[in-house]
Design an enzyme around this catalytic site. Structure first.
Site, PDB file in Angstrom:
ATOM      1  N   ASP A   9      60.164  17.681  -6.462  1.00 42.68           N
ATOM      2  CA  ASP A   9      59.408  17.019  -5.357  1.00 42.68           C
ATOM      3  C   ASP A   9      58.354  15.772  -5.954  1.00 42.68           C
ATOM      4  OD1 ASP A   9      60.237  18.716  -3.629  1.00 42.68           O
ATOM      5  OD2 ASP A   9      58.501  20.360  -4.320  1.00 42.68           O
TER       6      ASP A   9
ATOM      7  N   HIS B 192      61.155  17.081   2.134  1.00 42.69           N
ATOM      8  CA  HIS B 192      59.901  18.065   1.725  1.00 42.69           C
ATOM      9  C   HIS B 192      59.349  18.440   2.904  1.00 42.69           C
ATOM     10  CE1 HIS B 192      57.820  20.779  -0.939  1.00 42.69           C
ATOM     11  NE2 HIS B 192      56.901  20.192  -0.369  1.00 42.69           N
TER      12      HIS B 192
ATOM     13  N   GLY C 292      70.464  25.359   7.420  1.00 42.94           N
ATOM     14  CA  GLY C 292      71.127  24.089   7.872  1.00 42.94           C
ATOM     15  C   GLY C 292      70.929  23.464   9.044  1.00 42.94           C
ATOM     16  N   SER C 293      70.007  23.569   9.774  1.00 44.22           N
ATOM     17  CA  SER C 293      69.698  22.839  10.835  1.00 44.22           C
ATOM     18  C   SER C 293      69.531  21.365  10.488  1.00 44.22           C
ATOM     19  CB  SER C 293      68.434  23.307  11.510  1.00 44.22           C
ATOM     20  OG  SER C 293      67.183  22.944  10.819  1.00 44.22           O
ATOM     21  N   ASN C 294      68.949  20.975   9.502  1.00 44.17           N
ATOM     22  CA  ASN C 294      68.986  19.388   9.106  1.00 44.17           C
ATOM     23  C   ASN C 294      70.468  18.755   8.800  1.00 44.17           C
ATOM     24  OD1 ASN C 294      66.102  18.048   8.935  1.00 44.17           O
ATOM     25  ND2 ASN C 294      65.926  20.361   8.130  1.00 44.17           N
TER      26      ASN C 294
ATOM     27  N   GLU D 292      61.550  16.542  11.317  1.00 50.80           N
ATOM     28  CA  GLU D 292      62.796  16.282  10.309  1.00 50.80           C
ATOM     29  C   GLU D 292      64.152  15.781  11.121  1.00 50.80           C
ATOM     30  OE1 GLU D 292      61.612  19.272   6.755  1.00 50.80           O
ATOM     31  OE2 GLU D 292      62.947  20.342   8.093  1.00 50.80           O
TER      32      GLU D 292
HETATM   33  C1  GAR Z   1      63.448  22.429   5.724  1.00 53.23           C
HETATM   34  O1  GAR Z   1      62.090  22.451   6.469  1.00 53.23           O
HETATM   35  C2  GAR Z   1      63.348  21.485   4.309  1.00 53.23           C
HETATM   36  O2  GAR Z   1      62.329  20.448   4.553  1.00 53.23           O
HETATM   37  C3  GAR Z   1      62.848  22.607   3.492  1.00 53.23           C
HETATM   38  O3  GAR Z   1      63.780  23.606   3.866  1.00 53.23           O
HETATM   39  C4  GAR Z   1      64.018  23.438   5.213  1.00 53.23           C
HETATM   40  C5  GAR Z   1      65.379  23.818   5.514  1.00 53.23           C
HETATM   41  O4  GAR Z   1      65.698  24.029   6.894  1.00 53.23           O
HETATM   42  N1  GAR Z   1      63.086  22.228   2.155  1.00 53.23           N
HETATM   43  C6  GAR Z   1      62.205  22.494   1.046  1.00 53.23           C
HETATM   44  O5  GAR Z   1      61.322  23.462   1.497  1.00 53.23           O
HETATM   45  C7  GAR Z   1      62.592  21.999  -0.174  1.00 53.23           C
HETATM   46  N2  GAR Z   1      61.363  22.122  -1.141  1.00 53.23           N
HETATM   47  P1  GAR Z   1      67.146  23.988   7.395  1.00 53.23           P
HETATM   48  O6  GAR Z   1      68.088  24.755   6.631  1.00 53.23           O
HETATM   49  O7  GAR Z   1      67.214  24.582   8.836  1.00 53.23           O
HETATM   50  O8  GAR Z   1      67.655  22.397   7.449  1.00 53.23           O
END
Ligand code: GAR
Length: 188
Positions: A144, A103, A11-13, A173
């Site tokens: 995607d 992505h 969940g960092s994003n 991101e």
């Molecule tokens: C992110 O890098 C996102 O781009 C990827 O999952 C990660 C989640 O990180 N998404 C995919 O691979 C979708 N196909 P987070 O939980 O730290 O935000």
């Protein structure tokens, strides 16, 4: 305008998006949607007093796709931030051009089913590519595949491992995603 963030991982994003809109007068993160009990994003939701909707497969894919819950929380825009299930048609129909995904690669390369998280970075490093990056795109009924909104790139050095590349990608991101979300909402 209430946003729902769909996330199933650390969940960092989601965290960055929540921080970005915290003081915003018109845009508000109103719901975290997650399919994984125990996911890191659930603690982030709790810490920020954001309601959580834990979803299950059967209802998501063969039921009402939780559209009534989206309406209940008056959700107007959906952000996928590390959400790995395909989005059912019912949800896409209910939110036309109002669902975006991030992505961790330069689509159309390294996309599709099974291409998520570290799997992507492992494939990129194995390919010998000298750059990777992020793609933010609208979501359609295929994995995607929707119209691209934004890409940013980073270089891959010979010493980079999938883990180091993952860190570079996360930095991109976090830098760009919240502002792109805001731009997409402003365009509605
Ligand atoms: C992110 O890098 C996102 O781009 C990827 O999952 C990660 C989640 O990180 N998404 C995919 O691979 C979708 N196909 P987070 O939980 O730290 O935000």
């Amino acid at each position: 305008m209430n946003i729902a963030i769909f996330a199933s991982g650390a969940g960092s994003n989601a965290q960055k998006i929540i921080e970005h809109f915290r003081e915003n007068k018109t845009i508000h993160v109103g719901l975290i949607v997650c399919n994984k009990p125990g996911a890191g994003v659930l603690k982030i939701a709790a810490d920020n007093a954001i309601p959580v909707l834990l979803i299950e497969k059967e209802r998501f894919f063969r039921g009402d796709a939780y559209v009534p819950e989206m309406n209940l929380h008056e959700i107007g825009f959906i952000v996928l931030a590390g959400f790995l299930w395909k989005i059912p048609d019912a949800l896409i129909r209910a939110f036309p051009n109002k669902i975006i995904n991030i992505h961790p690669a330069l689509l159309p390369k390294y996309g599709g089913k099974g291409m998520y998280g570290m799997h992507v970075h492992e494939a990129v490093i194995a390919s010998g590519d000298t750059e990777s990056g992020i793609t933010i795109h609208y979501v359609n009924e295929k994995y995607d595949d929707g119209e691209a909104i934004f890409q940013a790139t980073c270089t891959i050095e010979p010493i980079d491992t999938p883990e180091l590349l993952a860190q570079k990608i996360h930095r991109l991101e976090h830098q760009y995603f919240p502002a792109i979300v805001e731009k997409c909402i402003e365009k509605l």
